[in-house]
Design an enzyme around this catalytic site. Structure first.
Site, mmCIF file in Angstrom:
data_model
loop_
_atom_site.group_PDB
_atom_site.id
_atom_site.type_symbol
_atom_site.label_atom_id
_atom_site.label_comp_id
_atom_site.label_asym_id
_atom_site.label_seq_id
_atom_site.Cartn_x
_atom_site.Cartn_y
_atom_site.Cartn_z
ATOM 1 N N GLY A 13 0.650 -1.360 0.112
ATOM 2 C CA GLY A 13 0.144 0.022 0.264
ATOM 3 C C GLY A 13 0.857 1.517 0.157
ATOM 4 O O GLY A 13 1.695 1.531 -0.944
ATOM 5 N N ARG A 34 6.073 -6.453 8.970
ATOM 6 C CA ARG A 34 5.856 -7.808 9.574
ATOM 7 C C ARG A 34 6.110 -8.755 8.814
ATOM 8 O O ARG A 34 6.491 -10.038 9.215
ATOM 9 C CB ARG A 34 4.608 -7.905 10.221
ATOM 10 N N ASP A 60 6.846 -5.965 14.277
ATOM 11 C CA ASP A 60 5.578 -5.493 14.428
ATOM 12 C C ASP A 60 5.569 -4.484 15.404
ATOM 13 O O ASP A 60 6.222 -4.695 16.607
ATOM 14 C CB ASP A 60 4.634 -6.526 15.347
ATOM 15 N N ASN A 87 3.774 4.981 8.718
ATOM 16 C CA ASN A 87 2.910 4.642 8.120
ATOM 17 C C ASN A 87 1.949 3.479 8.603
ATOM 18 O O ASN A 87 0.920 3.289 8.104
ATOM 19 C CB ASN A 87 3.267 4.298 6.530
ATOM 20 N N SER A 140 -6.053 10.065 8.616
ATOM 21 C CA SER A 140 -7.054 9.424 7.844
ATOM 22 C C SER A 140 -8.169 10.502 7.934
ATOM 23 O O SER A 140 -8.281 11.270 9.015
ATOM 24 C CB SER A 140 -7.636 8.105 8.476
ATOM 25 N N TYR A 153 -11.477 2.808 15.376
ATOM 26 C CA TYR A 153 -10.649 3.097 14.376
ATOM 27 C C TYR A 153 -10.658 4.755 14.262
ATOM 28 O O TYR A 153 -9.373 5.196 14.081
ATOM 29 C CB TYR A 153 -11.015 2.636 12.948
ATOM 30 N N VAL A 186 -8.613 5.086 -0.140
ATOM 31 C CA VAL A 186 -7.581 4.808 -1.063
ATOM 32 C C VAL A 186 -7.692 3.308 -1.221
ATOM 33 O O VAL A 186 -7.884 2.439 -0.254
ATOM 34 C CB VAL A 186 -6.254 4.848 -0.172
#
Length: 254
Positions: A13, A34, A60, A87, A140, A153, A186
């Protein structure tokens, strides 16, 4: 001497797209994630395509000890980081608050908030010691608005928005730039991860309109990073033309 960019969550991504853009612009890269196989594949490609140096860190961000250990064990020359791109992040589930999963909540909070903090603390201290640096946080539209069933979220991305502002205040005396880029819809693996591998459900999220793609966001991040030393983009909201808000998307009818 090449500049260095550190990109978390670089295995797919927006993170992967940022790695390509910054390598194109002659940055050496530290890429984290990860999935070791994807990191190795990306590193090989970037070295071949752009002739840059690439350092892989496989961890992670939810694991504080491993995150801090991997970063602190880097050779000193790799700690001269010019740009940190925070990110790494994800969404899990899309249920009302009373039906949400404790495990999903923990994963989002641990990745999107705590992971960002772990990395930022280590790297910001390098930047202070080096006397330069730019931290770019991936937010976001969910950090600006709340939409149905987005509860936790959205809360994590609101936290990123607040942390971005606070980091800019705290690091201002040290001349460290801090920027947040907040994308709308996105089309990446985001929805597939949110819906835990349900590709059909994920695909429906982007039907009827043209969403952003990872390269759109990466090029915007590069714009922010490439401004002159006296210019900082504090906060940038990036949307598809078809989207006006968190849940307001104009979809063409078939």
């Amino acid at each position: 001497m090449a500049k260095i960019a550190l990109i978390t969550g670089a295995t797919s991504g927006i993170g992967e797209a940022c790695a390509n853009v910054f390598a194109r612009e002659r940055y050496d890269l530290i890429i984290t994630g990860r999935r070791m196989d994807r990191l190795e594949k990306l590193a090989d490609f970037l070295k071949f395509e752009y002739n840059v140096n690439v350092r892989i860190l496989n961890f992670d961000v939810r694991d504080r000890e491993t995150t801090v250990g991997n970063l602190e064990n880097l050779p000193e020359e790799w700690k001269k980081v010019n740009v940190l791109i925070n990110n790494a992040g994800l969404s899990q589930g899309l249920e009302p608050i009373n039906e949400g999963s404790y495990d999903d909540w923990d994963r989002m909070i641990d990745t999107n908030v705590k992971g960002l903090l772990y990395v930022s603390k280590v790297v910001s201290n390098w930047m202070i010691a080096n006397g330069f640096g730019h931290i770019i946080n991936l937010g976001s539209i969910a950090g600006k608005e709340v939409y149905a069933n987005g509860n936790v979220y959205c809360a994590t991305k609101h936290a990123v928005d607040a942390l971005n502002k606070a980091m800019r205040i705290d690091l201002l005396p040290h001349g460290i730039k801090v920027t947040a880029v907040h994308p709308g819809a996105v089309e990446t693996e985001f929805s597939e991860v949110r819906f835990k591998g349900d590709k059909d459900r994920a695909k429906k999220v982007y039907e009827g309109f043209e969403p952003l793609v990872a390269a759109d966001v990466a090029e915007t991040i590069w714009f922010c990073a490439s401004r002159p030393p006296h210019v900082n983009v504090n906060d940038l909201l990036l949307m598809p033309t078809a989207q006006s808000g968190g849940a307001n998307i104009f979809r063409k009818q078939e």
